[in-house]
Design an enzyme around this catalytic site. Sequence first.
Site, mmCIF file in Angstrom:
data_model
loop_
_atom_site.group_PDB
_atom_site.id
_atom_site.type_symbol
_atom_site.label_atom_id
_atom_site.label_comp_id
_atom_site.label_asym_id
_atom_site.label_seq_id
_atom_site.Cartn_x
_atom_site.Cartn_y
_atom_site.Cartn_z
ATOM 1 N N TYR A 138 0.870 -1.185 -0.083
ATOM 2 C CA TYR A 138 0.056 -0.046 0.009
ATOM 3 C C TYR A 138 1.042 0.978 0.136
ATOM 4 O O TYR A 138 2.030 1.286 0.754
ATOM 5 C CB TYR A 138 -0.975 -0.128 1.203
ATOM 6 C CG TYR A 138 -1.718 1.340 1.426
ATOM 7 C CD1 TYR A 138 -2.849 1.378 0.882
ATOM 8 C CD2 TYR A 138 -1.281 2.337 2.274
ATOM 9 C CE1 TYR A 138 -3.667 2.523 1.282
ATOM 10 C CE2 TYR A 138 -1.831 3.596 2.143
ATOM 11 C CZ TYR A 138 -3.102 3.631 1.931
ATOM 12 O OH TYR A 138 -3.599 4.910 1.952
ATOM 13 N N GLU A 170 -3.269 7.552 -4.067
ATOM 14 C CA GLU A 170 -3.479 5.859 -3.405
ATOM 15 C C GLU A 170 -3.285 4.716 -4.291
ATOM 16 O O GLU A 170 -3.830 4.710 -5.221
ATOM 17 C CB GLU A 170 -4.785 5.897 -2.616
ATOM 18 C CG GLU A 170 -4.544 4.820 -1.751
ATOM 19 C CD GLU A 170 -5.983 4.612 -0.942
ATOM 20 O OE1 GLU A 170 -5.712 4.862 0.530
ATOM 21 O OE2 GLU A 170 -6.892 4.374 -1.453
#
Lengths: 294, 401
Positions: free
Chosen positions: B101, B192
């Site tokens: 992530y 993101e």
Amino acid sequence: MSIFVDENTKVVVQGLTGGQGRFHALRNRAYGTKVVAGVTPGKGGQDVEGIPVFDSVAEAVAATGANASFVSVPPRFAGDAVVEAAAAGIPFVVCITEFIPAQDEARFYNLLRRDYPATRLLGPNCPGIISPGKCNIGITAGEIALAGGPVGIVSRSGTLTYQALNELSLQGVGQTTCVGIGGDPVPGTSFIDCLAAFQADPETGAVMMIGEIGGSEEERAAEYIAKEMTKPVVAYIAGVTAPPGRRMGHAGAIISGSQGTARAKMEALEAAGARVAPNPTAAGEMMVEVVRGL
Amino acid sequence: MDLFEYQGKQYFARWGIPTSRGGVADTVEEAVARAEEAGYPVVVKAQVQVGGRGKAGGIKLASGADEVRSHAGAILGMDIKGHRVRRLWIEHASDIAEEYYASLTLDRAAKLHLAMVSSKGGVEIEQVAEEDPAAIARLHIDPVDGLSPDQARRLVAEAGLAPSEPGAQEEAAQVLTRLYRCFVEGDADLVEINPLILTPDGHIHALDAKVTLDDNAAFRHPEWEEWKGSAELDERERLARERGLNYIGLDGTVGIIANGAGLAMSTCDVVNQVGGSPANFLDIGGGANAAVMAAALEVINTDPKVAAILVNVFGGITRVDEVARGIVEAISRVELGSPLVLRLDGTNAEEGRRILKEHESERLIVRPTMLEAARTAVSLAGDRSRERDGSQEEGTEGRSR
């Protein structure tokens, strides 16, 4: 007394020759504010109804002794204007410009913090500051404010600031200073800065704080109130009915998840000992009661 | 503006962030064509701006044209949590060794940029933050200095990405510095990647893209123009945006118009407190004039839920006489489907009230305070809603659309 500005504040208006700048600068001057200069690059030597215009803030400061700046320039030029004022040694800069990109705000806020720590920035995207009877920088209609104190107001929302001023003035309760810190993601001046200044100001007896959903500034202010404030605080938070995850007008008013909800902020403030009102009218009434008890 | 995954990937590509070969499809046949170009196996992905696509059946693997056809046919038109799927992204399927992530955003409390990197990707990051906060490496970045390659390398090491593969670590650090440039130069509020993957052959690669652009920076990004039309807005939000109004639809019956976001939110709250429910949030902004006010009334007038309209204006820059002229203009131009309740204060309020005096009726009511105006609007909305329940036709009468 007042905070950040007083009757000796001398204002240079960056963007004086623009429509907005001219309109508000002249209104501020009509209110009694010492508007001593304007700055528009390339228009030095002109004047706006007797207010001399300079090419740079540094020249304006040298010629007039200006010690505050009112920045009213379009979003794409606002960052440079703020930094120019700080570089010219201006200790207090009010930026009303709306719609400045967040990346620009983050950059010039941190540039000021690092290179010009003596300069306080108010805004951007704020209504400005008024110390009734002494100084009015920004877009607040001076008529709705009442001089003489004892209430200090700090607010994140423009129109709710007017609403608060109006509610108090109608009840005959005056204000020491009313500061609109603005609702953008990176405000130069925070709730805590204003709470601390009001706490230190001998003429301010009580503080009204107006917040809204989004961010965690109100929660941090609540911590400060619990720890440092001896003066009573009445608070109102807008946005109880706001749906999560949506922007409500300014960048400031956005909530994600349970973070930054109006309820969370109200609970934090109540736990800190502030009196929390359900609507602006009730906040005014609560403050009238508080002032009677001072 | 929130970008769809495929738009986010197109944006990433500008800064050299590696993504999979793929393309956009609006029909089953286009989906097959894109799949042939990308090379099998492919992943067929629903383009909606809502989490949990996979669980809802909006992401499917296909190893040949027949499978693409059946998946694309099933997913197009699918309803995922209220979002209708109109477009697919078809990309070459990647082999995955590990899922990570990475994100960049502004930490408003610290007033600095915040990078978050974790070796636990592919799941909701909120969940990781709750269950195992130590699994997320965080770094505050001063926007004046930016993110240095060295800082990016240390962040990768701290997060424990590709621990035994120095080559992949370097690639990950490079993705971070490129993502940072995309965030800053690309004027995003959020970028993101979840998951950011390590492939079995040791490469780093973005398998998803979440990008939120800062609308305030649109003036220096003409390339955003093509994405504006595809933004997920309902009809009224689109109409309002075209007119430069800040409108958000809600579920209630009292239409709300106010100047300033704070006052508009506060008006919604007060309506709620006196027993009503707001139909919308509408901020006409500072400096609103007659034309803006008229446009606002027209937008609200297209909402069949609205049974009363509450206008709450406190003039600062906005001049109340201008607002009053806008109201008069609007009621002469369109037949309002609901009664109007007004509260006008501030700059030139007396002049504004004078302009409205001759138009006052049981369909146009002026009240002196915000609270009283809200009470009147809520009571009118309640009466009318009850009437509507009796007669189905009532609600749509006199609409402009």
